[in-house]
Design a protein around this motif. Structure first.
Motif, mmCIF file in Angstrom:
data_model
loop_
_atom_site.group_PDB
_atom_site.id
_atom_site.type_symbol
_atom_site.label_atom_id
_atom_site.label_comp_id
_atom_site.label_asym_id
_atom_site.label_seq_id
_atom_site.Cartn_x
_atom_site.Cartn_y
_atom_site.Cartn_z
ATOM 1 N N UNK A 187 13.569 -29.780 -81.084
ATOM 2 C CA UNK A 187 14.151 -28.241 -81.037
ATOM 3 C C UNK A 187 14.688 -27.386 -82.052
ATOM 4 N N UNK A 188 14.595 -28.247 -83.202
ATOM 5 C CA UNK A 188 15.711 -27.173 -84.037
ATOM 6 C C UNK A 188 13.893 -27.509 -85.198
ATOM 7 N N UNK A 189 13.386 -28.232 -85.329
ATOM 8 C CA UNK A 189 12.558 -27.944 -86.363
ATOM 9 C C UNK A 189 10.287 -27.971 -85.679
ATOM 10 N N UNK A 190 10.319 -28.713 -84.973
ATOM 11 C CA UNK A 190 8.995 -28.355 -84.208
ATOM 12 C C UNK A 190 8.566 -27.832 -83.271
ATOM 13 N N UNK A 191 9.554 -27.476 -82.412
ATOM 14 C CA UNK A 191 8.918 -26.073 -81.738
ATOM 15 C C UNK A 191 9.127 -24.653 -81.786
ATOM 16 N N UNK A 192 9.974 -24.313 -82.530
ATOM 17 C CA UNK A 192 10.135 -23.118 -83.042
ATOM 18 C C UNK A 192 8.727 -23.067 -84.064
ATOM 19 N N UNK A 193 8.511 -24.008 -85.178
ATOM 20 C CA UNK A 193 7.245 -23.747 -86.287
ATOM 21 C C UNK A 193 6.484 -23.366 -85.252
ATOM 22 N N UNK A 194 5.880 -24.380 -84.112
ATOM 23 C CA UNK A 194 4.711 -24.512 -83.451
ATOM 24 C C UNK A 194 4.458 -22.835 -82.717
ATOM 25 N N UNK A 195 5.509 -22.295 -82.394
ATOM 26 C CA UNK A 195 5.570 -21.098 -81.044
ATOM 27 C C UNK A 195 5.455 -19.619 -82.194
ATOM 28 N N UNK A 196 5.842 -20.278 -82.800
ATOM 29 C CA UNK A 196 5.858 -18.797 -84.290
ATOM 30 C C UNK A 196 4.782 -18.963 -85.381
ATOM 31 N N UNK A 197 4.547 -20.103 -85.284
ATOM 32 C CA UNK A 197 2.771 -19.648 -85.930
ATOM 33 C C UNK A 197 1.951 -19.374 -85.321
ATOM 34 N N UNK A 198 1.945 -19.819 -83.798
ATOM 35 C CA UNK A 198 0.500 -19.518 -82.494
ATOM 36 C C UNK A 198 0.980 -18.093 -82.616
ATOM 37 N N UNK A 199 2.122 -17.313 -81.797
ATOM 38 C CA UNK A 199 2.217 -15.751 -82.162
ATOM 39 C C UNK A 199 2.728 -15.171 -83.202
ATOM 40 N N UNK A 200 2.374 -15.549 -84.326
ATOM 41 C CA UNK A 200 2.480 -14.683 -85.858
ATOM 42 C C UNK A 200 0.821 -14.501 -85.938
ATOM 43 N N UNK A 201 0.157 -15.156 -85.577
ATOM 44 C CA UNK A 201 -1.509 -15.327 -85.569
ATOM 45 C C UNK A 201 -2.255 -14.529 -84.834
ATOM 46 N N UNK A 202 -1.249 -15.079 -83.676
ATOM 47 C CA UNK A 202 -2.262 -14.148 -81.682
ATOM 48 C C UNK A 202 -1.721 -12.518 -81.608
ATOM 49 N N UNK A 203 -0.732 -12.856 -80.911
ATOM 50 C CA UNK A 203 -0.384 -11.643 -79.748
ATOM 51 C C UNK A 203 0.503 -11.043 -80.977
ATOM 52 N N UNK A 204 1.003 -11.291 -82.292
ATOM 53 C CA UNK A 204 2.360 -10.397 -82.594
ATOM 54 C C UNK A 204 1.643 -10.156 -84.660
ATOM 55 N N UNK A 205 -0.175 -10.907 -84.786
ATOM 56 C CA UNK A 205 -0.452 -10.802 -86.164
ATOM 57 C C UNK A 205 -0.690 -9.336 -86.082
ATOM 58 N N UNK A 206 -0.503 -7.747 -85.851
ATOM 59 C CA UNK A 206 -0.349 -7.034 -86.461
ATOM 60 C C UNK A 206 0.980 -6.175 -86.534
ATOM 61 N N UNK A 207 1.862 -6.987 -87.113
ATOM 62 C CA UNK A 207 3.799 -6.630 -86.577
ATOM 63 C C UNK A 207 4.079 -7.248 -87.396
ATOM 64 N N UNK A 208 3.586 -8.955 -87.788
ATOM 65 C CA UNK A 208 4.379 -9.928 -88.575
ATOM 66 C C UNK A 208 3.070 -10.842 -89.508
ATOM 67 N N UNK A 209 3.779 -11.109 -90.339
ATOM 68 C CA UNK A 209 2.855 -12.443 -91.248
ATOM 69 C C UNK A 209 3.064 -13.658 -90.274
ATOM 70 N N UNK A 210 1.652 -14.473 -91.031
ATOM 71 C CA UNK A 210 1.764 -15.531 -90.358
ATOM 72 C C UNK A 210 2.406 -16.332 -91.065
#
Length: 378
Positions: free
Chosen positions: A289-312
């Motif tokens: 919960x501390x390391x893996x789940x947030x990292x996977x979620x952020x890696x995904x949305x920063x490269x898809x739905x939020x790629x125009x707003x955030x870095x990868x």
């Protein structure tokens, strides 16, 4: 292969952790601690271990975490008292007779080793080390204090440095720490065109060997709101201090211009830390919960739905445990391309007062580079 030098003594001087708690309450140095033996390691695992005469031990965040008990079910000792410390430099005294024949060192060689599984066992006159993972022979022109400083910080810095591209504009949060001090130097080696370091001591960051182009004192300025970098953005943020992603996320929601390019523009964010610098984890589920789940979620949305707003977003989960990265760091140091950064208040002696002082400095998160404890004369 020679498997032993001289017969080991039966007792030694070593630091002891009496239980979980604060360094001043739980640490002392005793002179009658049992010397570790290869026979302490069971069965087939024994061939992967060696006994060294300890020269130096470098502090790392995990040392304080183990002593605190915040990760006790996962990293805690089997019993108390225990010998703390993980990153160690010393001279090989004994190898198992079935040790791999292709080991790049032998009895009598000076090696540096990163902790294996958990940072324990190093802070004594003799220590067990895992020789088939991150354990490397120390070049003749690298001293034991500097070598120990690379134990876990060297492989971590190499892994982060490899993500820097030619021409990158790089911002390093936590630039003055053990890993950050090395990453500042590796940024130049790997072709960064502009490097900014954030820390408590900007003067130190601008001086050799770190030599950043500009340093920011986080107590004086909020680097995320500085107009000069909103206009001329970074390609890469390296967060070694914790919390940077939450600031970028908040900034993206307010519509304020970011200091780093978006993923669509090639912007990247890399970190080794969770959102908080200290954490508790008493189960594998908590770790996920501390390391893996947030990292996977952020890696995904920063490269898809939020790629125009955030870095990868990338989380470098786990330290490189193979010998290659540590070898690379030692070679760079031997060639004079990177320099060790040792906190000027050390090296600390292997005394109760010295060990407590080193732990408290590490716990403060204000170490200037690495805190090192000198165990033997060199």
């Amino acid at each position: 292969m020679k498997v032993a030098s001289t017969k080991l003594p039966t007792t030694m001087r070593a630091a002891q952790g009496r239980g979980y708690g604060k360094p001043k309450d739980m640490l002392n140095v005793m002179s009658d601690v049992k010397v570790p033996q290869l026979s302490d390691v069971s069965g087939k695992k024994r061939k992967d271990w060696a006994i060294i005469k300890t020269l130096t031990v470098a502090m790392a965040p995990g040392d304080c975490r183990v002593l605190s008990g915040k990760t006790s079910p996962l990293q805690g000792p089997d019993k108390f008292p225990y010998v703390p410390g993980g990153d160690v430099c010393g001279i090989i005294q004994e190898l198992d007779e079935n040790a791999p024949a292709d080991l790049p060192f032998e009895v009598g060689d000076t090696v540096v080793a990163m902790f294996h599984d958990a940072p324990r066992g190093a802070l004594g006159e003799y220590a067990p080390i895992h020789v088939t993972s991150a354990c490397s022979k120390v070049p003749d022109n690298v001293n034991p204090v500097d070598a120990a400083s690379l134990g876990s910080s060297g492989p971590a810095a190499i892994a982060i440095g490899d993500r820097i591209k030619e021409g990158d504009r790089v911002l390093i949060l936590g630039a003055g720490g053990g890993v950050g001090s090395l990453v500042c130097q590796l940024a130049r080696i790997n072709g960064a065109s502009y490097v900014v370091g954030v820390g408590r001591d900007p003067t130190r960051l601008e001086q050799k060997p770190l030599s950043v182009d500009k340093a920011v004192d986080y107590n004086e300025q909020d680097v995320f709101s500085m107009e000069e970098w909103q206009e001329n953005q970074f390609d890469l943020i390296i967060d070694l201090a914790s919390g940077g992603w939450l600031k970028l996320l908040e900034q993206s929601k307010t519509g304020n211009k970011s200091i780093v390019k978006t993923a669509r523009e090639g912007g990247r964010y890399v970190t080794l830390t969770p959102d908080e610098p200290t954490f508790e984890a008493h189960s594998m589920w908590t770790v996920l919960k501390i390391f893996l789940f947030p990292a996977l979620h952020r890696a995904l949305y920063s490269r898809t739905t939020s790629r125009r707003r955030l870095p990868a977003y990338s989380y470098a989960i786990g330290l490189p445990s193979e010998r290659t990265s540590l070898d690379r760091a030692l070679t760079l140091m031997s060639e004079g391309k990177i320099a060790a950064c040792i906190d000027p208040s050390g090296p600390f002696p292997l005394t109760t007062e010295g060990v407590i002082e080193a732990f408290e400095l590490q716990e403060s998160r204000h170490v200037k580079g690495k805190a090192v404890i000198q165990v033997a004369d060199m």
